[in-house]
Structure formats: structure tokens, C-alpha cells
Scaffold this active site. Structure first.
Site, mmCIF file in Angstrom:
data_model
loop_
_atom_site.group_PDB
_atom_site.id
_atom_site.type_symbol
_atom_site.label_atom_id
_atom_site.label_comp_id
_atom_site.label_asym_id
_atom_site.label_seq_id
_atom_site.Cartn_x
_atom_site.Cartn_y
_atom_site.Cartn_z
ATOM 1 N N ASP A 176 -2.461 10.143 2.170
ATOM 2 C CA ASP A 176 -2.308 9.173 1.082
ATOM 3 C C ASP A 176 -0.847 9.058 0.636
ATOM 4 O O ASP A 176 -0.087 10.024 0.716
ATOM 5 C CB ASP A 176 -3.191 9.600 -0.103
ATOM 6 C CG ASP A 176 -3.393 8.468 -1.106
ATOM 7 O OD1 ASP A 176 -3.202 7.290 -0.727
ATOM 8 O OD2 ASP A 176 -3.731 8.761 -2.260
ATOM 9 N N ASN A 226 -11.820 1.032 1.351
ATOM 10 C CA ASN A 226 -10.534 0.347 1.556
ATOM 11 C C ASN A 226 -10.689 -1.132 1.912
ATOM 12 O O ASN A 226 -9.721 -1.892 1.873
ATOM 13 C CB ASN A 226 -9.679 1.069 2.611
ATOM 14 C CG ASN A 226 -9.061 2.369 2.119
ATOM 15 O OD1 ASN A 226 -8.898 3.317 2.870
ATOM 16 N ND2 ASN A 226 -8.711 2.423 0.834
HETATM 17 C C1 IPE Z 1 -8.159 7.543 0.536
HETATM 18 O O1 IPE Z 1 -7.031 7.006 -0.077
HETATM 19 C C2 IPE Z 1 -8.374 6.896 1.863
HETATM 20 C C3 IPE Z 1 -7.369 7.135 2.887
HETATM 21 C C4 IPE Z 1 -6.292 7.859 2.793
HETATM 22 C C5 IPE Z 1 -7.645 6.514 4.138
HETATM 23 P P1 IPE Z 1 -7.124 5.855 -1.182
HETATM 24 O O2 IPE Z 1 -5.733 5.531 -1.552
HETATM 25 O O3 IPE Z 1 -7.970 4.750 -0.676
HETATM 26 O O4 IPE Z 1 -7.899 6.602 -2.358
HETATM 27 P P2 IPE Z 1 -8.056 6.200 -3.894
HETATM 28 O O5 IPE Z 1 -8.539 4.783 -3.938
HETATM 29 O O6 IPE Z 1 -6.712 6.352 -4.541
HETATM 30 O O7 IPE Z 1 -9.046 7.187 -4.444
HETATM 31 C C1 IPE Z 2 -3.103 5.707 2.421
HETATM 32 O O1 IPE Z 2 -2.012 5.218 1.709
HETATM 33 C C2 IPE Z 2 -3.451 4.811 3.586
HETATM 34 C C3 IPE Z 2 -4.704 4.060 3.436
HETATM 35 C C4 IPE Z 2 -5.543 4.191 2.453
HETATM 36 C C5 IPE Z 2 -5.000 3.090 4.456
HETATM 37 P P1 IPE Z 2 -2.196 4.162 0.543
HETATM 38 O O2 IPE Z 2 -2.126 2.813 1.116
HETATM 39 O O3 IPE Z 2 -3.421 4.459 -0.234
HETATM 40 O O4 IPE Z 2 -0.915 4.459 -0.343
HETATM 41 P P2 IPE Z 2 -0.820 4.466 -1.917
HETATM 42 O O5 IPE Z 2 -1.855 5.428 -2.424
HETATM 43 O O6 IPE Z 2 -1.060 3.068 -2.383
HETATM 44 O O7 IPE Z 2 0.566 4.933 -2.184
HETATM 45 MG MG MG Z 3 -3.780 5.629 -1.858
#
Ligand code: IPE
Ligand code: IPE
Ligand code: MG
Length: 252
Positions: free
Chosen positions: A28, A76
Site C-alpha cells: 500500500d 478496488n
Molecule cells: C489494500 O489497499 C489493497 C491493496 C493493496 C491491493 P487499499 O488502499 O485498497 O486499502 P484501504 O482502502 O485503504 O483500506
Molecule cells: C496500493 O496503493 C495499490 C492498490 C491498491 C492497487 P494505493 O493505490 O492504495 O496507494 P494509496 O493508499 O492511495 O497511497
Molecule cells: Mg491504499
């Protein structure tokens, strides 16, 4: 990808460190990494792919038997359409670019998640990589894509019902056999980068006794040195599985 490449630095771990056998990671922080640089989020996702490559290299080099990476959650899909589309394109491209090196390094790759939601092109690319690497005997790399921990449990229950299993024959072992990571030991170490302290519907059943490691480091910045820190932290934990500390010390 260059697993075991001569140029990659040696990981600085004490020789006695006990390494996890199975590592599961919520990768993340890609979006925030890009935002800090005033770049579009996709730039962060691309940097995240590089970091995933490093993760595979570091784990393979240290003879870790399984690595499970959360790439795209079932939630997502709620992101803006454009970001989802770009993520899907990146997924297809990365599978194409990484497949050869993964195979050459004897890594078995599988996608866990509900792949039916993916485009035909992506589904066939997934099938290709899985069949290319299915007989490999090194590390198992599981990519969780359109994965949700709740979905995983539900699909296992659906399989049990379809098999006509009797209620009294349902136990933990039977259910586990039908979960996505069946055949692998439960993760020993769970890592979440990006500063959030939550599971976000990643592995639920499987992490009942997994050691948790949360770090503010954003995923694109998570390097071999960060892995070394996480492994060192893990090595300092006492896993008790319900017993007392004294019992565990006696057994050691
Ligand atoms: C969890 O991250 C999913 C992945 C890293 C693929 P998110 O960024 O989607 O999680 P939330 O929404 O902050 O809980
Ligand atoms: C994790 O990084 C990747 C996916 C969930 C696909 P994020 O896209 O959630 O990055 P932040 O949390 O917005 O920084
Ligand atoms: Mg994230």
C-alpha cells in the site's frame, strides 16, 4: 527481473535470524508516493511493480518458500474507472514482462482471486503464466487480484456444498483445503506498508496466527533494507500459539 543477480546487495541479516517461511504483503501507498512527487497515481503503481520485483528477488534469494502479494482487492473496483483501467493494463504488461524471469528462477506463480471479472486477455495471460510455471519447485508466488478474504471463505463453502459434504464432516482442515492458498503453510509474517493499520479484506482465515508488521514506508520505497528490518523484527517475536512463554522456551 534478475533474481540472484550479482549486482544485488547482500541482505544484512544476522546468521542466526529465523526467517519466515511464508510472507504476505499488502503493498500500500503507491498513490501517496506519486502524489508526493506531484505525479499521477499510475506512476506510483508502476513504481510499485518495481518494488514487487524486488520483493520477489529478496524472498527467493533468502529461500522463503511462499510470497503472497495483494495487488488488487475486490473493493478496488470502487476506484475511478480510469485508475482501474490503467491498473488492469499494468497487470497485463507486468505479467508479460516478468513471466520469463519468474520461470527461469524456478518460481511457481499463481493468481488468487475471482478472475472471472477480468478481461479475456488478462484471463488468458494469467492462464499462460500459471501453466508455464506450474511444475516449478522453488518459491510459490501468489498474486492476490480481485481478491477478498470474505470471498475466499465463501467460495470455499460453495465448493464444499457442491461436493455434497455432510455438516459433521466440516472441520478446519476441510475448509482450509478449499481456500485459495491451500497446500501452503499459513503466512508467518504479514507486512503492510503505507501507514494504515488494517487488513482491508486481505487474507482473513489464514492470518489467525500470523505475526503482523506495519510500517509507514510507502510501498515503492520498500527496499531490501526494509525487508531486513521486517525480518529482524519477526525474528525477535515469540510465537506462543496459546501456550505460555515458559512452555515455548522449554520446547526450544
Ligand atoms: C489494500 O489497499 C489493497 C491493496 C493493496 C491491493 P487499499 O488502499 O485498497 O486499502 P484501504 O482502502 O485503504 O483500506
Ligand atoms: C496500493 O496503493 C495499490 C492498490 C491498491 C492497487 P494505493 O493505490 O492504495 O496507494 P494509496 O493508499 O492511495 O497511497
Ligand atoms: Mg491504499
Amino acid at each position: 527481473m534478475m533474481v540472484m543477480s550479482p549486482s544485488s546487495e547482500e541482505i544484512t541479516l544476522p546468521a542466526t535470524t529465523e526467517l519466515p517461511k511464508h510472507v504476505a504483503i499488502i503493498m500500500d501507498g503507491n498513490g501517496r508516493w506519486a502524489k508526493k512527487r506531484l505525479m499521477p497515481r499510475i506512476v506510483g503503481h508502476k513504481a510499485g511493480v518495481k518494488s514487487a520485483r524486488t520483493a520477489v528477488e529478496v524472498c527467493a534469494k533468502n529461500n522463503i518458500s511462499a510470497l503472497t502479494l495483494f495487488a488488487f482487492s475486490s473493493e478496488n473496483w470502487n476506484r475511478p474507472r480510469k485508475e482501474v483501467d490503467l491498473l488492469m493494463d499494468l497487470f497485463i504488461k507486468s505479467l508479460r514482462e516478468e513471466a520469463k524471469a519468474i520461470n527461469e528462477n524456478n518460481i511457481r506463480m499463481q493468481i488468487i482471486g475471482d478472475r472471472k471479472a477480468f478481461s479475456e486477455k488478462l484471463q488468458s495471460r494469467i492462464a499462460e503464466v500459471e501453466s508455464l510455471t506450474e511444475n516449478n519447485t522453488g518459491m510459490t508466488l501468489s498474486i492476490a487480484a480481485n481478491y477478498g478474504g470474505r470471498w475466499d471463505i465463501i467460495q470455499a463453502v460453495q465448493q464444499l456444498i457442491a461436493q455434497g459434504i455432510k455438516a459433521e464432516d466440516v472441520d478446519e482442515a476441510v475448509l482450509e483445503k478449499n481456500l485459495m492458498l491451500s497446500g501452503l503453510p499459513a503466512p508467518d509474517l504479514f507486512i503492510r506498508t503505507g501507514g494504515e493499520h488494517r487488513i482491508s479484506n486481505f487474507l482473513l482465515w489464514q492470518i489467525a496466527y500470523t505475526e503482523q508488521y506495519f510500517t509507514d514506508t510507502l510501498w515503492p520505497d520498500f527496499s531490501e533494507q526494509h525487508f531486513a528490518q521486517a525480518f529482524e523484527d519477526y525474528a525477535g517475536r515469540q510465537r506462543r500459539f496459546g501456550r505460555t512463554g515458559e512452555q515455548v522456551e522449554e520446547d526450544a
